[in-house]
Design an enzyme around this catalytic site. Structure first.
Site, PDB file in Angstrom:
ATOM      1  N   LYS A   1       0.457  -7.102  12.958  1.00 40.57           N
ATOM      2  CA  LYS A   1      -0.609  -6.197  12.535  1.00 40.57           C
ATOM      3  C   LYS A   1      -1.829  -6.521  13.382  1.00 40.57           C
ATOM      4  CE  LYS A   1      -2.818  -4.448   8.339  1.00 40.57           C
ATOM      5  NZ  LYS A   1      -2.918  -4.581   6.869  1.00 40.57           N
TER       6      LYS A   1
ATOM      7  N   THR B   1       0.815  -1.210   0.000  1.00 35.16           N
ATOM      8  CA  THR B   1       0.000   0.000   0.000  1.00 35.16           C
ATOM      9  C   THR B   1       0.848   1.259   0.000  1.00 35.16           C
ATOM     10  OG1 THR B   1      -1.810  -1.136   1.087  1.00 35.16           O
ATOM     11  CG2 THR B   1      -1.776   1.229   1.350  1.00 35.16           C
TER      12      THR B   1
ATOM     13  N   SER C   1       1.475  -7.521  -0.567  1.00 33.81           N
ATOM     14  CA  SER C   1       2.247  -8.517   0.191  1.00 33.81           C
ATOM     15  C   SER C   1       1.449  -9.783   0.460  1.00 33.81           C
ATOM     16  CB  SER C   1       2.764  -7.916   1.493  1.00 33.81           C
ATOM     17  OG  SER C   1       1.730  -7.735   2.430  1.00 33.81           O
TER      18      SER C   1
ATOM     19  N   GLU D   1      -3.895 -26.648  29.627  1.00 33.82           N
ATOM     20  CA  GLU D   1      -5.090 -27.498  29.533  1.00 33.82           C
ATOM     21  C   GLU D   1      -4.841 -28.686  28.623  1.00 33.82           C
ATOM     22  OE1 GLU D   1      -9.480 -26.378  29.422  1.00 33.82           O
ATOM     23  OE2 GLU D   1      -8.473 -24.507  28.888  1.00 33.82           O
TER      24      GLU D   1
ATOM     25  N   TYR E   1      -8.364   0.631  -3.998  1.00 38.52           N
ATOM     26  CA  TYR E   1      -7.048   0.987  -4.514  1.00 38.52           C
ATOM     27  C   TYR E   1      -6.309  -0.285  -4.898  1.00 38.52           C
ATOM     28  CZ  TYR E   1      -4.740  -0.652  -0.255  1.00 38.52           C
ATOM     29  OH  TYR E   1      -4.270  -1.444   0.762  1.00 38.52           O
TER      30      TYR E   1
ATOM     31  N   THR F   1       1.667  -4.206   4.370  1.00 41.06           N
ATOM     32  CA  THR F   1       1.548  -4.416   5.813  1.00 41.06           C
ATOM     33  C   THR F   1       0.928  -5.769   6.171  1.00 41.06           C
ATOM     34  OG1 THR F   1      -0.620  -3.348   5.940  1.00 41.06           O
ATOM     35  CG2 THR F   1       1.328  -1.939   6.226  1.00 41.06           C
ATOM     36  N   ASP F   2       0.196  -6.386   5.222  1.00 35.67           N
ATOM     37  CA  ASP F   2      -0.530  -7.623   5.556  1.00 35.67           C
ATOM     38  C   ASP F   2       0.404  -8.739   6.031  1.00 35.67           C
ATOM     39  OD1 ASP F   2      -2.920  -6.446   4.931  1.00 35.67           O
ATOM     40  OD2 ASP F   2      -3.159  -7.422   2.987  1.00 35.67           O
TER      41      ASP F   2
HETATM   42  N1  ASP Z   1      -2.707  -5.728   0.960  1.00 38.78           N
HETATM   43  C1  ASP Z   1      -1.708  -4.714   1.194  1.00 38.78           C
HETATM   44  C2  ASP Z   1      -0.364  -5.391   1.264  1.00 38.78           C
HETATM   45  O1  ASP Z   1      -0.086  -6.040   2.216  1.00 38.78           O
HETATM   46  C3  ASP Z   1      -2.021  -3.979   2.441  1.00 38.78           C
HETATM   47  C4  ASP Z   1      -0.988  -2.958   2.871  1.00 38.78           C
HETATM   48  O2  ASP Z   1       0.089  -2.846   2.355  1.00 38.78           O
HETATM   49  O3  ASP Z   1      -1.293  -2.232   3.851  1.00 38.78           O
HETATM   50  O4  ASP Z   1       0.389  -5.284   0.333  1.00 38.78           O
END
Ligand code: ASP
Length: 328
Positions: A166, A14, A60, A284, A27, A93-94
């Site tokens: 995340k 992103t 990602s 457990e 996007y 970020t994923d």
């Molecule tokens: N789907 C995107 C990625 O991981 C989300 C992001 O970058 O925030 O490339």
């Protein structure tokens, strides 16, 4: 003093995303070329020389062996290159926590290696990408950032790869550290480390493998039966991470099927589907009797990465796998 020379490896995400409208929600990740992003960063007048190299331009969610292998190779070369002071990887970020942890497990803790991403695309109102990128330049160019392993910089915060995850789907403040909190706070003009480097000159924990085995994460749910476990064994999984309820729990029939997997030579790691917390042995679930491994502080995504690296390095004995998960 000369400006630090920072290798910037672009993978997309992103931070390189472009939207049809700056206020709309749709996007595409990875659209903006690395050179364009670096042009904008250079215009900020940061005291660093940026050396771009595009590895991929993808979201990602699609990252995998090809990109990981290329990143590992490029960073290994850069660590030995006296003309490079630090390395930044632009990343979605994923799966940032997975790439960061995989590299952290398999690289020496030398020069700073920093993953950076963004929660909002480059052309969105209130985009966080340039801010995060400028922060990453500050971290990667700081000699004090060396010897801390791979780090993730998001939202004015620096996290260690082993701790970061995340924790929110869309907010700008989406990342958390567990069991340790942030390593530092950063802005484009300031950087405060909370402790000295803790891994100075440490060699790689594990050798970089020639391939990674198929290891699946299975999320436990109320009322499920043993069929999903049998299906995973049927497609040749070499290891299973259960994202269990609470402290890594699952229905008895599922635990029985997982125990049969262990008996068949497929290691099973118990992690939790809960957002945060430890999964300890023999609480457990009787790990000693069933041959399971407790993920301790690692969530399912990072537990899968560690299990893949261990199996690829020939470590399949539950006690040896547990020892690796016990190491903070
Ligand atoms: N789907 C995107 C990625 O991981 C989300 C992001 O970058 O925030 O490339």
């Amino acid at each position: 003093m000369t400006d630090p020379r920072i290798l910037v490896l672009g993978t997309g995400g992103t931070i390189a995303g472009r939207a049809a409208s700056s206020t709309g929600k749709a996007y595409a990740a990875g659209e903006v070329p690395l050179d364009t992003m670096l042009g904008e960063i250079r215009a900020l007048g940061l005291e660093a020389e940026l050396l771009p190299k595009a590895v991929a331009r993808i979201g990602s969610q699609d990252i995998g062996w090809t990109e990981w292998d290329a990143l590992h190779r490029e960073i290994t070369v850069a660590q030995d290159d006296t003309g490079v002071d630090g390395i930044i990887v632009t990343h979605g970020t994923d799966t940032a926590e997975e790439t960061a942890y995989l590299l952290d497990l398999t690289l020496a803790a030398g020069k700073p290696v920093v993953l950076v991403g963004a929660m909002r695309p480059a052309d969105a109102v209130g985009s966080d990408g340039m801010r995060n990128f400028a922060n990453a330049v500050r971290v990667a160019g700081d000699p004090n950032a060396a010897g801390r392993g791979v780090m993730v910089v998001m939202g004015d915060t620096v996290f260690a790869a082993a701790d970061v995850r995340k924790a929110a789907t869309a907010s700008v403040d989406a990342f958390r550290g567990f069991p340790r909190g942030p390593l530092a706070r950063v802005t484009p003009s300031s950087l405060d480390w909370f402790a000295p480097p803790h891994r100075t000159a440490q060699p790689p924990r594990f050798a970089w493998p020639e391939a990674l085995p198929r290891v699946a994460i299975l999320t436990a749910g109320a009322g499920m039966d043993s069929k999903p476990v049998e299906a995973l064994l049927g497609i040749g999984c070499k290891g299973i991470v259960i994202a269990g309820m609470g402290q890594g729990n699952a229905p008895r029939v599922v635990l029985d099927a997982l125990e049969a997997a262990v008996d068949a030579g497929v290691p099973v790691v118990r992690s939790s589907r809960v957002d945060e917390g430890m999964v300890d042995r023999n609480v457990e679930v009787d790990d000693d009797a069933r041959g399971f491994v407790a993920a301790r502080a690692l969530g399912p995504a990072k537990a899968r990465i560690l299990l893949m690296v261990l199996i690829a390095n020939g470590v399949t004995d539950p006690a040896a796998i547990q020892a690796a998960f016990d190491q903070p």
